[in-house]
Design a protein around this motif. Structure first.
Motif, short mmCIF file in Angstrom:
data_model
loop_
_atom_site.label_atom_id
_atom_site.label_comp_id
_atom_site.label_asym_id
_atom_site.label_seq_id
_atom_site.Cartn_x
_atom_site.Cartn_y
_atom_site.Cartn_z
N PHE A 36 43.13 65.97 31.11
CA PHE A 36 44.47 66.37 31.55
C PHE A 36 45.40 66.51 30.35
N LEU A 37 45.29 65.61 29.38
CA LEU A 37 46.11 65.70 28.19
C LEU A 37 45.80 66.97 27.40
N PHE A 150 51.52 60.00 40.52
CA PHE A 150 50.51 60.73 39.75
C PHE A 150 49.54 59.77 39.07
N PHE A 151 50.05 58.64 38.59
CA PHE A 151 49.17 57.67 37.93
C PHE A 151 48.13 57.13 38.91
N LEU A 193 38.95 49.40 33.52
CA LEU A 193 39.29 50.79 33.80
C LEU A 193 40.78 50.93 34.12
N ALA A 194 41.31 50.02 34.91
CA ALA A 194 42.73 50.10 35.27
C ALA A 194 43.63 49.90 34.05
N VAL A 195 43.29 48.94 33.20
CA VAL A 195 44.11 48.67 32.03
C VAL A 195 44.05 49.82 31.03
N SER A 196 42.86 50.37 30.80
CA SER A 196 42.72 51.49 29.86
C SER A 196 43.44 52.73 30.36
N CYS A 197 43.31 53.03 31.66
CA CYS A 197 44.00 54.20 32.22
C CYS A 197 45.51 54.01 32.19
N THR A 199 47.23 52.11 30.09
CA THR A 199 47.70 52.16 28.71
C THR A 199 47.80 53.60 28.21
N LEU A 200 46.78 54.40 28.50
CA LEU A 200 46.81 55.79 28.07
C LEU A 200 47.91 56.56 28.79
N TRP A 201 48.12 56.28 30.05
CA TRP A 201 49.17 56.97 30.80
C TRP A 201 50.55 56.62 30.24
#
Length: 305
Positions: A36-37, A150-151, A193-197, A199-201
């Motif tokens: 998406f980025l 969206f997140f 997975l939740a923390v990485s997503c 953080t990137l968001w």
């Protein structure tokens, strides 16, 4: 000797294989939000360079022009397919499903998952490398609530990508199994997975990903403001790629709304179930515990008689 060898293998798996598997699956799962980025940066770069009618002068201008002019059909096709599949599963599965993997009806073969993962990794890696030094962002003013929805949708799509593509490939490589459906997900994996997503968001996506809709809205606004001219209309016309980006953004928002609604209904059902159980047994007295005492009293009475 065989028992000692099997014990040593289990200990090695606990110390080396499981942490390495957790890190690998987490990093490979981030390829989907990074896609998406990439799409948002390519959309912003294409729009801004059409305004200046020039191309950036960078060391990797050849690769940048290749990604900028060519339609990123591979990334669009894979991301759109995963997003549509996530939306279909969210609308068709039951709220009371305990195991999320049981609702996934289709798992591609491991070789197909390998190919998809390789194509996405090459496209995202080269694309982000060529666009990282430009810093071009075309955003649309969204409030925090819409960004949060969206997140949630992005996290849901990332989970499906992880379960359908990433886990079968990693488990087939490290554990030698045919697929990744046999191993259950752990709480540590879901938290990672939740923390990485998240953080990137928070670091990049919450601002840059809005270019997926910002470019289309900016082109539409310029078409209404600028005078009618053939060349101008061609430059600022909303093309197929802009429409696909706009459609992809709002489909992820829809997935987030479905997840929030289903989560609220699930929480409400739990509250109603607890209230109903308390009404049926307000004092918390167990009937099973009272039965043996009654029988024991009767037995005593019979003995006395």
């Amino acid at each position: 000797m065989s028992f000692a060898g099997g014990k040593w293998r289990k200990e090695a798996e606990q110390l080396v294989v499981k942490p390495f598997r957790l890190v690998t699956t987490t990093l490979l799962s981030l390829l989907l939000p990074l896609s998406f980025l990439l799409l948002s940066r390519l959309s912003s770069a294409s729009f801004l360079f059409s305004l200046t009618k020039s191309q950036p002068q960078t060391e990797s201008s050849f690769f940048f022009s290749l990604f900028l002019r060519a339609n990123p059909a591979v990334v669009h096709a894979i991301v759109s397919s995963i997003s549509v599949y996530t939306l279909v599963l969210g609308l068709t599965t039951k709220i009371t499903a305990t195991d999320p993997k049981r609702s996934i009806a289709f798992y591609p073969h491991v070789s197909i998952a390998w190919l998809i993962l390789f194509l996405v990794q090459i496209s995202v890696g080269l694309g982000l490398e060529t666009t990282i030094s430009n810093g071009l962002i075309i955003g649309s003013e969204r409030n925090f609530l819409s960004r949060l929805v969206f997140f949630f949708g992005l996290h849901e799509v990332m989970l499906l990508w992880y379960r359908v593509i990433v886990r079968p490939v990693v488990d087939n490589t490290l554990l030698g199994g045919e697929d990744g459906q046999r191993r259950e997900e752990t709480v540590v994996e879901r938290v990672a997975l939740a923390v990485s997503c998240g953080t990137l968001w928070w670091w990049k996506l919450r601002d840059e990903v809005e270019a997926l809709v910002g470019v289309a809205e900016a082109k539409r606004a310029l078409l209404l403001l600028l005078p009618i001219d053939g060349n101008v209309n061609v430059i600022f016309n909303v093309g197929t790629v802009d429409f696909v980006n706009w459609w992809l953004y709002y489909m992820v928002v829809t997935i987030g709304m479905v997840r929030i609604i289903k989560g609220s209904l699930w929480f409400g059902m739990i509250l109603l179930f607890e209230q109903g159980s308390r009404r049926r047994n307000p004092r918390g007295i167990s009937t099973a515990s009272s039965t043996p005492s009654t029988l024991h009293f009767d037995d005593q009475g019979d003995n006395k008689v």
